[in-house]
Design a protein around this motif. Structure first.
Motif, PDB file in Angstrom:
ATOM      1  N   GLY A 306     -10.140   0.355 -14.262  1.00 36.34           N
ATOM      2  CA  GLY A 306     -11.081   0.875 -15.248  1.00 36.34           C
ATOM      3  C   GLY A 306     -10.518   1.782 -16.325  1.00 36.34           C
ATOM      4  N   ALA A 307      -9.206   1.948 -16.402  1.00 34.01           N
ATOM      5  CA  ALA A 307      -8.656   2.620 -17.590  1.00 34.01           C
ATOM      6  C   ALA A 307      -8.691   1.637 -18.760  1.00 34.01           C
ATOM      7  CB  ALA A 307      -7.238   3.094 -17.332  1.00 34.01           C
ATOM      8  N   ILE A 308      -8.505   2.136 -19.965  1.00 36.73           N
ATOM      9  CA  ILE A 308      -8.465   1.261 -21.149  1.00 36.73           C
ATOM     10  C   ILE A 308      -7.139   1.475 -21.860  1.00 36.73           C
ATOM     11  CG2 ILE A 308      -9.625   0.569 -23.285  1.00 36.73           C
ATOM     12  CD1 ILE A 308     -12.139   2.011 -22.267  1.00 36.73           C
ATOM     13  N   ILE A 309      -6.484   0.364 -22.198  1.00 39.42           N
ATOM     14  CA  ILE A 309      -5.218   0.427 -22.935  1.00 39.42           C
ATOM     15  C   ILE A 309      -5.334  -0.348 -24.242  1.00 39.42           C
ATOM     16  CG2 ILE A 309      -3.646   0.819 -20.998  1.00 39.42           C
ATOM     17  CD1 ILE A 309      -3.235  -2.253 -20.893  1.00 39.42           C
ATOM     18  N   LEU A 310      -4.529   0.070 -25.202  1.00 41.14           N
ATOM     19  CA  LEU A 310      -4.388  -0.670 -26.461  1.00 41.14           C
ATOM     20  C   LEU A 310      -2.923  -0.624 -26.887  1.00 41.14           C
ATOM     21  CD1 LEU A 310      -5.299  -2.140 -29.030  1.00 41.14           C
ATOM     22  CD2 LEU A 310      -5.862   0.096 -30.010  1.00 41.14           C
ATOM     23  N   GLY A 311      -2.319  -1.807 -26.994  1.00 39.45           N
ATOM     24  CA  GLY A 311      -0.957  -1.906 -27.537  1.00 39.45           C
ATOM     25  C   GLY A 311       0.138  -1.876 -26.497  1.00 39.45           C
ATOM     26  N   ILE A 312      -0.200  -1.679 -25.238  1.00 41.01           N
ATOM     27  CA  ILE A 312       0.787  -1.491 -24.172  1.00 41.01           C
ATOM     28  C   ILE A 312       0.357  -2.246 -22.918  1.00 41.01           C
ATOM     29  CG2 ILE A 312       1.673   0.759 -24.908  1.00 41.01           C
ATOM     30  CD1 ILE A 312      -0.452   2.070 -23.110  1.00 41.01           C
ATOM     31  N   GLY A 313       1.283  -2.362 -21.958  1.00 44.08           N
ATOM     32  CA  GLY A 313       0.949  -2.898 -20.647  1.00 44.08           C
ATOM     33  C   GLY A 313       0.421  -1.800 -19.736  1.00 44.08           C
TER      34      GLY A 313
END
Ligand code: AHR
Ligand code: AHR
Length: 517
Positions: A306-313
């Motif tokens: 449930g974390a959110i990432i943008l641009g990374i693994g």
């Protein structure tokens, strides 16, 4: 107040607080007129489909018809001050002019991408993770200019090393709970490293095992999975695997896609998931996979965190690149009808690439290309007597010969008239071209490969300054100086020493300066 007005206000209020009750659906279903429907955002469509947004991120527009808050925050280099950038009107488009005036005479980075869902799931600078240190870089605020419904706006330009994250979210799917997500990306900006993602990841920045992620991946990595053609592909990053279908590795159903504005979707539910994509500017979506979880252990059931990432693994792998304009995550598995309605909404807002130009880059004018990296701000791109190309410190006091070697006549692109070719002012008939990915000047020979090697497409500078010049035949490579020599270089990909990700954004950003001669 008429009943109609009351209903509209009530609906906006409910949507603004993220409420998703049956009442909301009834209000939407019962009271929409055609003109109101036109002001609906993607999250209104997901709400009426029963799968509301639980995160909604965009630097270009409101994703709810009733959203009138801040879209993102920028920080300027000159004094470290920050500013929230909002919308021109409720439910409308980013106030890019506010950014332009705040950042005038300096550069800005995007510090926060606010969550419009009301759940506080905003994205900020990603911290260090298991695969790479941190904090990650922040995106330059002017590197991805577009128009949306005719309004100027800026996307989030992710060079290798850039990343955003939120580990303390609210309402994002965990475990095997169903969710959906879409993102609008630049289908021409991608990399082959791990991993340009948007979506659900670990809350501790570590690779905690198969099935602990569920995110959209876009790029041409073949480390884990691939589809037809040479990429890039939309895949699902499910942790320890980019999946293009039910099998690990290759799946024939997942084609290469490179629309300038790409709609990418991933959805997941118990033993069910899908990959869909389309051209955000027109037409519908295609389904590239829809079926059971991968036939590899650890992905059924899922263990989403449930974390959110943008641009990374998930583990903060940050070796890839891409550009993000908008995206959401939902609670529940959206129906195909809802996905189609969202795609129709994207068609309607009509994303377009912004014209990026300078009077010094108009065909027929002369220009000198000035480096912007801190090492080299007095240096210009010039050719040497042996036809190699370098940067060297020059000024109006330099010799006429040196100044002419650093002056170029702008020509219509030999391989593409929408792009440019640089003719040497010192040696007419000789053009700036790459060969073996190194820059040279050479006489045109009329071959297709020469014309391509000598054609460069200008775009906003990757660092937020000036222009970057994309190779016509190697679109992930740009004119770069590296160790004071001229190359076309990839952002950490390409395999040559000059493809080093360090300083890539700065080394590939050039001022279109007054011609030295
Ligand atoms: O699944 C691909 C990548 O593997 C993930 O993004 C990352 O966490 C791990 O290195
Ligand atoms: O610079 C890369 C390639 O090298 C060019 O396209 C070609 O001319 C040479 O083989």
């Amino acid at each position: 107040m008429t009943v109609h007005t009351w209903l509209r206000r009530a609906r906006r209020t409910l949507l603004a607080v993220g409420a998703t009750t049956a009442l909301t659906a009834a209000l939407i279903a019962g009271t929409e007129t055609a003109s109101q429907a036109a002001t609906q955002g993607p999250c209104d469509l997901y709400a009426s489909g029963g799968t509301p947004c639980v995160a909604a991120h965009s630097t270009t527009r409101a994703l709810y018809g009733g959203y009138g808050g801040a879209l993102y925050q920028v920080r300027r280099a000159s004094d470290g001050a920050t500013k929230d950038i909002g919308v021109l009107s409720t439910g409308g488009y980013a106030n890019a002019a506010a950014q332009d005036s705040f950042c005038a005479g300096t550069t800005c980075v995007i510090t926060v991408i606010y969550d419009q869902s009301g759940r506080g799931n905003s994205l900020t600078q990603a911290p260090a993770g298991g695969a790479a240190g941190g904090p990650d870089n922040l995106a330059p605020a002017t590197a991805a200019p577009v128009t949306v419904a005719g309004h100027k706006a800026y996307g989030v330009y992710v060079a290798a090393g850039t990343g955003y994250r939120n580990n303390k979210t609210n309402g994002i799917a965990t475990g095997d709970q169903p969710e959906g997500m879409y993102a609008v990306l630049d289908g021409t900006h991608f990399g082959g490293g791990c991993c340009f993602d948007y979506g659900n990841a670990e809350t501790n920045n570590l690779d905690t095992g198969n099935g602990h992620m569920e995110a959209i991946y876009f790029g041409d990595s073949t480390i884990w999975g691939s589809g037809t053609g040479k990429g890039p592909w939309v895949m699902a990053d499910l942790e320890n695997g980019l999946f293009s279908g039910v099998n690990a590795g290759y799946n024939a159903g997942d084609p290469s896609v490179s629309h300038r504005f790409l709609t990418a979707m991933v959805k997941g539910a118990p033993n069910l998931w899908a990959i869909k994509a389309g051209n955000a500017q027109s037409g519908g979506l295609s389904t590239y996979y829809n079926g059971v979880r991968p036939n590899v252990s650890g992905y059924n059931p899922m263990h989403k965190e449930g974390a959110i990432i943008l641009g990374i693994g998930g583990d903060n792998s940050k070796s890839s690149s891409g550009t993000f304009y908008e995206g959401v995550m939902t609670s529940g598995y959206p129906t195909d009808a809802t996905d189609n309605a969202v795609q129709a909404n994207l068609n309607a807002v009509n994303y377009q690439a912004a014209a990026v130009t300078s009077s010094n880059l108009t065909v027929g004018s002369r220009v000198s290309l000035k480096a912007t990296t801190a090492c080299c701000t007095g240096d210009y791109l010039r050719h040497n007597a042996d036809s190699t190309v370098a940067i060297s410190p020059l000024s109006s006091a330099s010799s006429a010969a040196d100044r002419t070697d650093a002056t170029w006549i702008v020509r219509s692109g030999l391989a593409n008239s929408a792009c440019l070719t640089f003719e040497s002012a010192a040696a007419p008939g000789q053009y700036l071209r790459h060969y073996g990915f190194q820059l040279h000047t050479a006489a045109g020979d009329g071959t297709a490969v020469f014309n391509q090697d000598a054609t460069f497409c200008p775009q906003a500078g990757h660092s937020g300054q000036g222009f970057s010049f994309q190779s016509a035949n190697y679109p992930n490579r740009f004119i770069r100086h590296y160790a004071y020599t001229g190359y076309v270089a990839g952002d950490g990909v390409g395999g040559n020493t000059w493809d080093n990700a360090a300083s890539w954004s700065e080394d590939t950003s050039w001022l279109a300066a007054t011609p030295l001669s």
